[in-house]
Design an enzyme around this catalytic site. Structure first.
Site, short mmCIF file in Angstrom:
data_model
loop_
_atom_site.label_atom_id
_atom_site.label_comp_id
_atom_site.label_asym_id
_atom_site.label_seq_id
_atom_site.Cartn_x
_atom_site.Cartn_y
_atom_site.Cartn_z
N GLY A 45 0.85 -1.19 0.00
CA GLY A 45 0.00 0.00 0.00
C GLY A 45 0.88 1.24 0.00
O GLY A 45 2.02 1.19 0.47
N GLN A 50 2.86 9.96 1.22
CA GLN A 50 4.18 9.32 1.18
C GLN A 50 4.98 9.68 -0.06
O GLN A 50 6.17 9.39 -0.13
CB GLN A 50 4.04 7.80 1.27
CG GLN A 50 3.44 7.34 2.59
CD GLN A 50 3.34 5.83 2.62
OE1 GLN A 50 2.34 5.27 2.21
NE2 GLN A 50 4.38 5.17 3.10
N CYS A 93 6.35 0.36 7.06
CA CYS A 93 5.89 1.49 6.26
C CYS A 93 7.01 1.89 5.31
O CYS A 93 8.16 1.97 5.73
CB CYS A 93 5.53 2.65 7.20
SG CYS A 93 4.90 4.10 6.35
N LEU A 94 6.67 2.13 4.05
CA LEU A 94 7.70 2.50 3.07
C LEU A 94 8.34 3.84 3.40
O LEU A 94 9.39 4.17 2.88
CB LEU A 94 7.11 2.51 1.65
CG LEU A 94 6.61 1.15 1.14
CD1 LEU A 94 6.13 1.28 -0.31
CD2 LEU A 94 7.67 0.09 1.25
N HIS A 135 -4.14 1.30 7.81
CA HIS A 135 -2.81 1.93 7.83
C HIS A 135 -2.76 3.10 6.85
O HIS A 135 -2.27 4.19 7.18
CB HIS A 135 -1.75 0.86 7.50
CG HIS A 135 -0.34 1.35 7.39
ND1 HIS A 135 0.66 0.97 8.26
CD2 HIS A 135 0.25 2.19 6.49
CE1 HIS A 135 1.80 1.57 7.91
NE2 HIS A 135 1.58 2.30 6.82
N GLU A 136 -3.27 2.87 5.64
CA GLU A 136 -3.19 3.91 4.60
C GLU A 136 -4.15 5.07 4.87
O GLU A 136 -3.82 6.23 4.61
CB GLU A 136 -3.46 3.31 3.21
CG GLU A 136 -2.52 2.18 2.79
CD GLU A 136 -1.05 2.54 2.86
OE1 GLU A 136 -0.69 3.74 2.73
OE2 GLU A 136 -0.23 1.63 3.07
N HIS A 139 -2.58 7.41 7.13
CA HIS A 139 -1.64 8.32 6.46
C HIS A 139 -2.35 9.60 6.01
O HIS A 139 -1.80 10.70 6.12
CB HIS A 139 -1.03 7.65 5.22
CG HIS A 139 0.22 6.87 5.49
ND1 HIS A 139 1.35 7.43 6.04
CD2 HIS A 139 0.52 5.57 5.26
CE1 HIS A 139 2.30 6.50 6.14
NE2 HIS A 139 1.81 5.36 5.67
ZN ZN Z 1 2.80 3.59 5.68
#
Ligand code: ZN
Length: 195
Positions: A45, A50, A93-94, A135-136, A139
């Site tokens: 995701g 991000q 998380c990226l 999670h997304e 963000h």
């Molecule tokens: Zn993340």
């Protein structure tokens, strides 16, 4: 516009996105780039914050398989309407690469969102896909998974986060990173384009 993933503690990750009112060709190109970046970094995701964009959208593919286009989903203006049960599971998380920790999420959720064609869709999700969407969506509200850790877990990742903070500060010091004010101005301008 060439997109890149930003890392903690980049201020874009704390931006609370307003609903998108317009989908255009440039936005579709950004979404395509987001999928590419997500796969290149082996994620499942990726939220607009991000990649330094102030848009209420994220992309996901719970299989993580770039060949599996069927499993790709774009969520625009997502709303999680209900949740049931609780499950704890490791998250990463990226934007905080290399850091993982257990996070408690709802086990099942109902979500409603728009897709890239402007159609609404609803889904009842559970397990990994439910975790990804929670999670997304976090963000988009400027919340990171590290904000949801128990005090003991937070202490465990503290040193790793400090490394990211030091790296960010040194990029600032050598002029590679815009100031908070420049970042905020850019986000506000981009947001206005599609508000
Ligand atoms: Zn993340």
């Amino acid at each position: 516009m060439k997109l890149e993933i930003v890392h903690y503690p980049h201020p874009a990750l704390r931006h609370v996105s307003k609903n998108l009112k317009r989908v255009d060709a440039e936005l579709r190109d950004m979404v395509a780039q987001m999928f590419e970046l997500m796969y290149a970094h082996e994620g499942v995701g990726l939220a607009a914050n991000q990649v330094d964009l102030p848009y209420r959208l994220f992309v996901a593919n719970p299989t993580g398989d770039s060949q599996n286009k069927e499993a790709e989903q774009v969520f625009i203006n997502p709303v999680i309407s209900s949740g049931k049960g609780q499950m704890e599971g490791d998250e990463g998380c990226l934007s905080i690469p290399g850091v993982t920790a257990p996070v408690v999420r709802k086990e099942k959720i109902a979500v409603e969102a728009y897709d890239l064609t402007g159609q609404t869709f609803q889904g009842e999700l559970e397990g990994l896909f439910a975790r990804i969407v929670q999670h997304e969506t976090d963000h988009l509200d400027g919340t990171l998974f590290i904000d949801r850790l128990s005090p003991a877990q937070a202490a465990e990742v503290r040193d790793a986060l400090e490394e990211f903070e030091i790296d960010f500060t040194s990029k600032r010091d050598c002029g590679e990173m815009p100031t908070d004010e420049q970042i905020a101005t850019r986000l506000a301008e981009l947001e206005q384009l599609r508000a």
